[in-house]
Design a protein around this motif. Structure first.
Motif, PDB file in Angstrom:
ATOM      1  N   LYS A 150     -57.850 -21.472  67.903  1.00  0.00           N
ATOM      2  CA  LYS A 150     -57.266 -20.753  66.772  1.00  0.00           C
ATOM      3  C   LYS A 150     -57.188 -19.256  67.054  1.00  0.00           C
ATOM      4  CE  LYS A 150     -58.924 -24.136  63.413  1.00  0.00           C
ATOM      5  NZ  LYS A 150     -59.837 -24.392  62.290  1.00  0.00           N
ATOM      6  N   LYS A 151     -56.679 -18.958  68.226  1.00  0.00           N
ATOM      7  CA  LYS A 151     -56.559 -17.565  68.626  1.00  0.00           C
ATOM      8  C   LYS A 151     -55.179 -17.317  69.222  1.00  0.00           C
ATOM      9  CE  LYS A 151     -61.431 -16.705  69.741  1.00  0.00           C
ATOM     10  NZ  LYS A 151     -62.396 -16.351  70.809  1.00  0.00           N
ATOM     11  N   LEU A 152     -54.708 -16.103  69.040  1.00  0.00           N
ATOM     12  CA  LEU A 152     -53.480 -15.694  69.703  1.00  0.00           C
ATOM     13  C   LEU A 152     -53.578 -14.219  70.051  1.00  0.00           C
ATOM     14  CD1 LEU A 152     -50.634 -15.428  67.040  1.00  0.00           C
ATOM     15  CD2 LEU A 152     -52.870 -16.296  66.460  1.00  0.00           C
ATOM     16  N   SER A 153     -52.734 -13.811  70.970  1.00  0.00           N
ATOM     17  CA  SER A 153     -52.745 -12.416  71.371  1.00  0.00           C
ATOM     18  C   SER A 153     -51.315 -11.962  71.643  1.00  0.00           C
ATOM     19  CB  SER A 153     -53.627 -12.192  72.600  1.00  0.00           C
ATOM     20  OG  SER A 153     -53.166 -12.950  73.689  1.00  0.00           O
ATOM     21  N   LEU A 154     -51.101 -10.676  71.398  1.00  0.00           N
ATOM     22  CA  LEU A 154     -49.811 -10.052  71.682  1.00  0.00           C
ATOM     23  C   LEU A 154     -50.018  -9.099  72.856  1.00  0.00           C
ATOM     24  CD1 LEU A 154     -46.829  -9.391  70.896  1.00  0.00           C
ATOM     25  CD2 LEU A 154     -47.765  -7.563  69.448  1.00  0.00           C
ATOM     26  N   HIS A 155     -49.270  -9.343  73.933  1.00  0.00           N
ATOM     27  CA  HIS A 155     -49.336  -8.482  75.105  1.00  0.00           C
ATOM     28  C   HIS A 155     -48.073  -7.625  75.151  1.00  0.00           C
ATOM     29  CE1 HIS A 155     -52.570 -10.739  77.538  1.00  0.00           C
ATOM     30  NE2 HIS A 155     -52.600 -11.176  76.300  1.00  0.00           N
TER      31      HIS A 155
END
Lengths: 113, 112
Positions: free
Chosen positions: B71-76
């Motif tokens: 349940k994690k996301l990241s914006l690069h």
């Protein structure tokens, strides 16, 4: 292009006074939203609407009323303004629920003295 | 109850570096995750979004990585530019959800 406008852009009100914030959208979206943005809290939903004549409570509706007289217009009403309602208010519109982009207006900065 | 959490609150990178903004959520029914970008004095605007059936979404210098199990996301943001300096909101919604839940935002500063 999607267009959501808000008026006024800036407002100073006195405690206990009535304040009306107006929003107009030319996107023909069914859904409209009112948020407030405060440092440390992000965007919080106050009221929203499914279409003309409907208003629903969001997460922080206390002290606010909303009115949706037409597809294009959605107002936020503070009947008895308090200093705690000093904030930046954003209106948004969107076409459908779920995977749908929300289009935001430029915001109204409200100061209640 | 805060359902969408973002970290860090503030991030400073040099021009040309990769900025990584993190987001986590609690509700397993969420299946759509938009990221909004907000410049000072303006309203937020959709930057990029991902649905839960994908683990990666790319749009130019912006990439979302999504881990459904955690349940994690990241914006690069690669090759960061001073013009990328803004507040970035991670948000989440579910199918037929009546609203989008926003995180508190990450303030990104890109130094020239």
């Amino acid at each position: 292009e999607a267009a959501v406008t808000q008026s006024p852009r800036n407002k100073v009100a006195v405690t206990g006074g009535k304040v009306t914030l107006s929003c107009n959208q030319t996107n023909n979206h069914n859904n409209m939203y009112w948020y407030r943005q405060d440092t440390g809290h992000g965007l919080r939903l106050i009221h929203y609407s499914y279409g003309a004549g409907s208003t629903e409570k969001g997460d922080i509706p206390d002290g606010y009323k909303a009115s949706r007289p037409s597809q294009e217009n959605f107002s936020l009403i503070l009947e008895l303004a308090t200093p705690s309602q000093t904030s930046v208010y954003f209106c948004a519109s969107g076409e459908t629920w779920g995977e749908a982009e929300q289009f935001f207006g430029p915001g109204t900065r409200l100061t209640v003295l | 109850q805060q359902q969408v959490r973002q970290s860090p609150q503030s991030l400073t990178v040099w021009e040309g570096e990769t900025a990584i903004l993190n987001c986590s959520y609690e509700d397993s029914t969420f299946n759509y995750f938009p990221w909004y970008q907000q410049f000072p004095g303006e309203g937020p605007a959709l930057l990029i979004s991902i649905s839960s059936v994908s683990d990666k979404k790319e749009d130019g210098r912006f990439t979302i990585f999504f881990n459904k199990r955690e349940k994690k996301l990241s914006l690069h943001i690669t090759d960061s530019q001073p013009g990328d300096s803004a507040t970035y909101f991670c948000a989440a919604s579910g199918t037929n959800a009546y609203k989008v839940i926003f995180g508190k935002g990450t303030h990104l500063h890109v130094l020239p």
